[in-house]
Write a protein that holds these residues in place. Structure first.
Motif, mmCIF file in Angstrom:
data_model
loop_
_atom_site.group_PDB
_atom_site.id
_atom_site.type_symbol
_atom_site.label_atom_id
_atom_site.label_comp_id
_atom_site.label_asym_id
_atom_site.label_seq_id
_atom_site.Cartn_x
_atom_site.Cartn_y
_atom_site.Cartn_z
ATOM 1 N N LYS A 109 15.170 -12.325 9.821
ATOM 2 C CA LYS A 109 13.772 -12.375 10.234
ATOM 3 C C LYS A 109 13.172 -10.998 9.980
ATOM 4 O O LYS A 109 13.810 -9.978 10.210
ATOM 5 N N GLY A 110 11.957 -10.974 9.526
ATOM 6 C CA GLY A 110 11.302 -9.691 9.322
ATOM 7 C C GLY A 110 11.100 -9.384 7.856
ATOM 8 O O GLY A 110 11.065 -10.273 7.020
ATOM 9 N N LEU A 111 11.002 -8.087 7.539
ATOM 10 C CA LEU A 111 10.584 -7.664 6.216
ATOM 11 C C LEU A 111 11.760 -7.484 5.269
ATOM 12 O O LEU A 111 12.848 -7.094 5.678
ATOM 13 N N THR A 112 11.529 -7.781 4.012
ATOM 14 C CA THR A 112 12.504 -7.549 2.972
ATOM 15 C C THR A 112 12.289 -6.153 2.412
ATOM 16 O O THR A 112 11.176 -5.808 2.031
ATOM 17 N N GLU A 113 13.343 -5.360 2.354
ATOM 18 C CA GLU A 113 13.190 -3.996 1.858
ATOM 19 C C GLU A 113 12.901 -4.014 0.365
ATOM 20 O O GLU A 113 13.557 -4.705 -0.402
ATOM 21 N N ARG A 114 11.898 -3.242 -0.034
ATOM 22 C CA ARG A 114 11.509 -3.166 -1.434
ATOM 23 C C ARG A 114 11.432 -1.711 -1.859
ATOM 24 O O ARG A 114 11.104 -0.837 -1.070
ATOM 25 N N LYS A 115 11.708 -1.468 -3.136
ATOM 26 C CA LYS A 115 11.530 -0.124 -3.669
ATOM 27 C C LYS A 115 11.312 -0.218 -5.178
ATOM 28 O O LYS A 115 11.685 -1.215 -5.820
ATOM 29 N N PHE A 158 4.105 -3.532 -10.512
ATOM 30 C CA PHE A 158 4.567 -4.916 -10.604
ATOM 31 C C PHE A 158 5.377 -5.198 -9.347
ATOM 32 O O PHE A 158 6.490 -4.696 -9.192
ATOM 33 N N PHE A 159 4.822 -6.033 -8.460
ATOM 34 C CA PHE A 159 5.443 -6.308 -7.163
ATOM 35 C C PHE A 159 6.105 -7.674 -7.225
ATOM 36 O O PHE A 159 5.433 -8.698 -7.358
ATOM 37 N N ALA A 203 5.356 0.449 -12.934
ATOM 38 C CA ALA A 203 6.367 0.654 -11.895
ATOM 39 C C ALA A 203 6.857 -0.716 -11.448
ATOM 40 O O ALA A 203 6.064 -1.554 -11.004
ATOM 41 N N ILE A 204 8.158 -0.950 -11.568
ATOM 42 C CA ILE A 204 8.757 -2.231 -11.210
ATOM 43 C C ILE A 204 9.295 -2.144 -9.792
ATOM 44 O O ILE A 204 10.208 -1.367 -9.502
ATOM 45 N N THR A 254 0.827 -1.206 0.000
ATOM 46 C CA THR A 254 0.000 0.000 0.000
ATOM 47 C C THR A 254 0.857 1.249 0.000
ATOM 48 O O THR A 254 0.581 2.203 -0.739
ATOM 49 N N SER A 255 1.928 1.254 0.800
ATOM 50 C CA SER A 255 2.787 2.439 0.871
ATOM 51 C C SER A 255 3.495 2.687 -0.449
ATOM 52 O O SER A 255 3.669 3.839 -0.868
ATOM 53 N N VAL A 256 3.911 1.634 -1.146
ATOM 54 C CA VAL A 256 4.545 1.796 -2.454
ATOM 55 C C VAL A 256 3.536 2.287 -3.468
ATOM 56 O O VAL A 256 3.801 3.210 -4.251
ATOM 57 N N LYS A 257 2.356 1.697 -3.463
ATOM 58 C CA LYS A 257 1.334 2.063 -4.442
ATOM 59 C C LYS A 257 0.906 3.517 -4.279
ATOM 60 O O LYS A 257 0.614 4.206 -5.273
ATOM 61 N N GLU A 258 0.873 4.019 -3.055
ATOM 62 C CA GLU A 258 0.487 5.414 -2.834
ATOM 63 C C GLU A 258 1.439 6.384 -3.508
ATOM 64 O O GLU A 258 1.050 7.493 -3.880
ATOM 65 N N LYS A 259 2.685 5.970 -3.682
ATOM 66 C CA LYS A 259 3.672 6.836 -4.335
ATOM 67 C C LYS A 259 3.557 6.786 -5.855
ATOM 68 O O LYS A 259 4.075 7.670 -6.544
#
Length: 298
Positions: free
Chosen positions: A152-158, A85-86, A141-142, A73-78
């Motif tokens: 452990k935890g989230l993988t950073e995406r951009k 494409f996620f 947007a790729i 959601t945070s990526v899509k808002e930008k």
């Protein structure tokens, strides 16, 4: 799921909730709409889209790729006007409105993760699908993983790339035998008159053209120029985008991609200096332009 079983192949899971036990010798690829608990042993990668995750084991031998709804959601808002494409494993996934639209345009199977629509395409075949979307006037947007996977935890995406119909140069995205024009249009104040600046360029060949006309003749010249160059994409100043005459283009040419920018992006001083820098020249006379030519603005 699995309890104390041992699975020698990859496991693909789509579920509302997940409690993963047992041993998986392959990869685990999962889409979980609510909560996931991972307490078993995974001898390869764990790739998961999930709302809430608990990892209760240290026996994950491969990399961990985790995405949450909040991340997407945070990526899509930008990038509200692009098809996002996620990347998830060997697929690009699309969600919500993007999924509904793309599944219809490309005849893909539309599924759901909880209440959210989703569809996907194989990563290795992505250029085929991207080319089809570009021809329909869509911008993509790729979104990829950046940096190293976390234990452990989230993988950073951009978002690492924006692909638009008028800016592509790769052969797979171009139509053989035809130009791929990117156009721009804005208003320019000239003494007491207002001019329309219009330019277009084929980035794949380097050919570019520019012209201008009086605002009072907007409709006559604008549609003639559009018919002449058939642009794949138009960059338009906000003041032009508000004109009823310009709005007609969406009905007449539905597959032209349109991006609106504030008028200050088309500042004559700014754009003239950029042209000089681009061509490494003191003046623009060799292009039949002066410092104050309306064409400079686009």
């Amino acid at each position: 799921i699995l309890d104390n079983a041992i699975v020698s192949k990859d496991v693909i899971i789509v579920a509302n909730n997940l409690d993963l036990k047992g041993t998986v010798e392959g990869n685990v690829i999962a889409s979980v709409s609510e909560k996931a608990i991972v307490s078993g042993e995974i001898k390869n990668d764990l790739r998961m889209i999930v709302m809430d995750l608990e990892i209760e084991t240290d026996n994950i031998k491969g990399d961990i790729y985790i995405e949450t709804d909040a991340d997407m959601t945070s990526v899509k808002e930008k990038y509200p006007n692009e098809v996002l494409f996620f990347r998830l494993g060997d697929f690009y996934e699309m969600f919500n409105n993007n999924a509904v639209e793309v599944s219809r345009l490309l005849n893909l199977t539309l599924t759901h993760r909880g209440p959210s629509p989703m569809c996907g395409i194989p990563y290795h075949a992505s250029k085929i699908y991207i080319a089809r979307l570009l021809r329909l006037g869509k911008k993509i947007a790729i979104c990829e993983q950046v940096g190293e996977p976390k234990a452990k935890g989230l993988t950073e995406r951009k978002v690492v790339e924006i692909i638009t119909p008028g800016s592509v140069t790769e052969e797979e995205y171009l139509e053989y035998g035809s130009n791929n024009f990117l156009a721009a249009i804005c208003f320019v104040k000239e003494n007491r008159a207002t001019k329309v600046s219009f330019s277009y360029i084929d980035i794949s060949t380097g050919n570019f053209y520019a012209t201008h006309w009086d605002k009072s003749e907007f409709s006559d010249y604008f549609f003639k120029e559009i018919a002449r160059c058939s642009p794949k994409e138009i960059l338009v100043a906000s003041s032009v985008a508000e004109l009823p005459e310009f709005l007609q283009i969406k009905n007449l040419y539905p597959n032209i991609s349109i991006s609106t920018y504030p008028d200050w992006h088309f500042s004559q001083e700014l754009t003239t200096n950029k042209l000089k820098k681009q061509f490494n020249t003191v003046t623009l006379r060799s292009f039949s332009l002066t410092e104050n030519s309306p064409e400079n603005c686009t």
